[in-house]
Enzyme design. Sequence first.
Site, PDB file in Angstrom:
ATOM      1  N   LYS A   1      -1.196  -1.127  -4.271  1.00 27.27           N
ATOM      2  CA  LYS A   1      -2.332  -0.196  -4.221  1.00 27.27           C
ATOM      3  C   LYS A   1      -1.694   1.172  -4.204  1.00 27.27           C
ATOM      4  O   LYS A   1      -1.072   1.561  -3.214  1.00 27.27           O
ATOM      5  CB  LYS A   1      -3.176  -0.438  -2.976  1.00 27.27           C
ATOM      6  CG  LYS A   1      -4.157   0.676  -2.698  1.00 27.27           C
ATOM      7  CD  LYS A   1      -4.994   0.355  -1.503  1.00 27.27           C
ATOM      8  CE  LYS A   1      -5.692   1.539  -0.889  1.00 27.27           C
ATOM      9  NZ  LYS A   1      -5.948   2.696  -1.715  1.00 27.27           N
TER      10      LYS A   1
ATOM     11  N   TYR B   1       0.863  -1.190   0.000  1.00 23.71           N
ATOM     12  CA  TYR B   1       0.000   0.000   0.000  1.00 23.71           C
ATOM     13  C   TYR B   1       0.895   1.235   0.000  1.00 23.71           C
ATOM     14  O   TYR B   1       1.541   1.547   1.004  1.00 23.71           O
ATOM     15  CB  TYR B   1      -0.901  -0.057   1.246  1.00 23.71           C
ATOM     16  CG  TYR B   1      -1.965   1.018   1.354  1.00 23.71           C
ATOM     17  CD1 TYR B   1      -2.142   2.009   0.398  1.00 23.71           C
ATOM     18  CD2 TYR B   1      -2.829   1.021   2.450  1.00 23.71           C
ATOM     19  CE1 TYR B   1      -3.135   2.969   0.516  1.00 23.71           C
ATOM     20  CE2 TYR B   1      -3.830   1.981   2.586  1.00 23.71           C
ATOM     21  CZ  TYR B   1      -3.967   2.956   1.612  1.00 23.71           C
ATOM     22  OH  TYR B   1      -4.944   3.911   1.752  1.00 23.71           O
TER      23      TYR B   1
HETATM   24  C1  SI3 Z   1      -5.484   9.742   0.497  1.00 25.27           C
HETATM   25  C2  SI3 Z   1      -6.704   8.882   0.552  1.00 25.27           C
HETATM   26  O1  SI3 Z   1      -7.363   8.839   1.544  1.00 25.27           O
HETATM   27  N1  SI3 Z   1      -6.978   8.192  -0.536  1.00 25.27           N
HETATM   28  C3  SI3 Z   1      -8.160   7.362  -0.655  1.00 25.27           C
HETATM   29  C4  SI3 Z   1      -9.002   7.856  -1.794  1.00 25.27           C
HETATM   30  O2  SI3 Z   1     -10.034   6.960  -2.064  1.00 25.27           O
HETATM   31  C5  SI3 Z   1      -9.587   9.208  -1.416  1.00 25.27           C
HETATM   32  O3  SI3 Z   1     -10.365   9.066  -0.263  1.00 25.27           O
HETATM   33  C6  SI3 Z   1     -10.450   9.748  -2.508  1.00 25.27           C
HETATM   34  O4  SI3 Z   1      -9.706   9.836  -3.673  1.00 25.27           O
HETATM   35  C7  SI3 Z   1     -11.040  11.108  -2.125  1.00 25.27           C
HETATM   36  O5  SI3 Z   1     -10.032  12.092  -2.101  1.00 25.27           O
HETATM   37  C8  SI3 Z   1      -7.810   5.933  -0.878  1.00 25.27           C
HETATM   38  O6  SI3 Z   1      -6.734   5.785  -1.735  1.00 25.27           O
HETATM   39  C9  SI3 Z   1      -7.605   5.294   0.490  1.00 25.27           C
HETATM   40  C10 SI3 Z   1      -8.148   3.948   0.575  1.00 25.27           C
HETATM   41  O7  SI3 Z   1      -8.540   3.387  -0.403  1.00 25.27           O
HETATM   42  C11 SI3 Z   1      -8.212   3.304   1.884  1.00 25.27           C
HETATM   43  O8  SI3 Z   1      -7.247   2.699   2.310  1.00 25.27           O
HETATM   44  O9  SI3 Z   1      -9.232   3.417   2.519  1.00 25.27           O
END
Ligand code: SI3
Length: 309
Positions: free
Chosen positions: A167, A139
């Site tokens: 990821k 990740y």
């Molecule tokens: C920096 C961050 O939190 N990135 C999110 C994105 O899904 C993010 O919430 C989304 O792009 C909105 O900005 C995901 O990559 C995180 C994710 O999938 C997780 O581990 O929950």
Amino acid sequence: MSRLDKYRGIIPAFYACYDEEGNVSGERVQALTQYFIDKGVKGVYVNGSSGECIYQSVEERKLIIENVMAVAKGKLTVINHVACNNTKDSVELAKHSESVGVDAIASIPPIYFRLPEYSISAYWNAISDAAPNTDFVIYNIPQLAGTALTMSLFAEMMKNPRVIAVKNSSMPTQDIQMFKSAGLAAKDDFVVFNGPDEQFVAGRAIGADGGIGGTYGVMPELFLKLNELVEAGEKGQACELQYAINEIIYKMCSSRANMYAVAKEILRTNDNVNIGGVREPLENLQEADVMIAHEAAEMVKAAKERYLA
Ligand SMILES: CC(=O)N[C@@H]([C@@H](O)[C@H](O)[C@H](O)CO)[C@@H](O)CC(=O)C(=O)O
């Protein structure tokens, strides 16, 4: 058909599910898992950022994955993020994950202290060794973890046969292409997940096999449609839908409360799924935030009417 095809597609990041007192609720974890099965997504990514993992105990994280597996086994691909702030707890969660039958475990690098790359690879390999029959996903989320996955660290991790994916939540989409190319040079097959939901189309265009995202949960149908449009090569329509999705995400992020608190209110409003609030120090909703969440919920409904008809 590749063994890794089970990871290719739309994989919502699973939200933390609490009862009215803020305790982890196994019943609500099961309800959210069933919601995702009903929506037809490929899998779930449990106990990651959206799962508020760093605010939970080892026992709570075990309870969560046990309840996900009770409903999801055989119906969804399940990736469980197991990283804790020390190797011992992470190893314990990795072992437990294998015992309940997840498809893959995932891990961020160790946080807080800036460790040398040999310590990070030792940490990841210790976790992976504790689940010897389970795939491993790196990740990469440097803006939160404080450490980026470099190409030299990636090359070191490619020596571990269980490492099947990254990821990638870093912002440059170019990183996706670099991990994908280097992964395929080292192995017969390799998966890269798009992380930033706002860049799903760009991430897929440059080589991502699918995505794991924190906003998929409130609009899984829209991301499933987006993925279909990308696969069909419908660039214009895909971009139009991506822009509409981004407007929803910007609205969600405009709240004073934490984005996951907003997401949970949208789920309650649009889908009648109640998984509580967020755990402090994350901010819960105040009145103005509830209004923002309801506006975002309306935007999700309008986008579904417009793009899924
Ligand atoms: C920096 C961050 O939190 N990135 C999110 C994105 O899904 C993010 O919430 C989304 O792009 C909105 O900005 C995901 O990559 C995180 C994710 O999938 C997780 O581990 O929950």
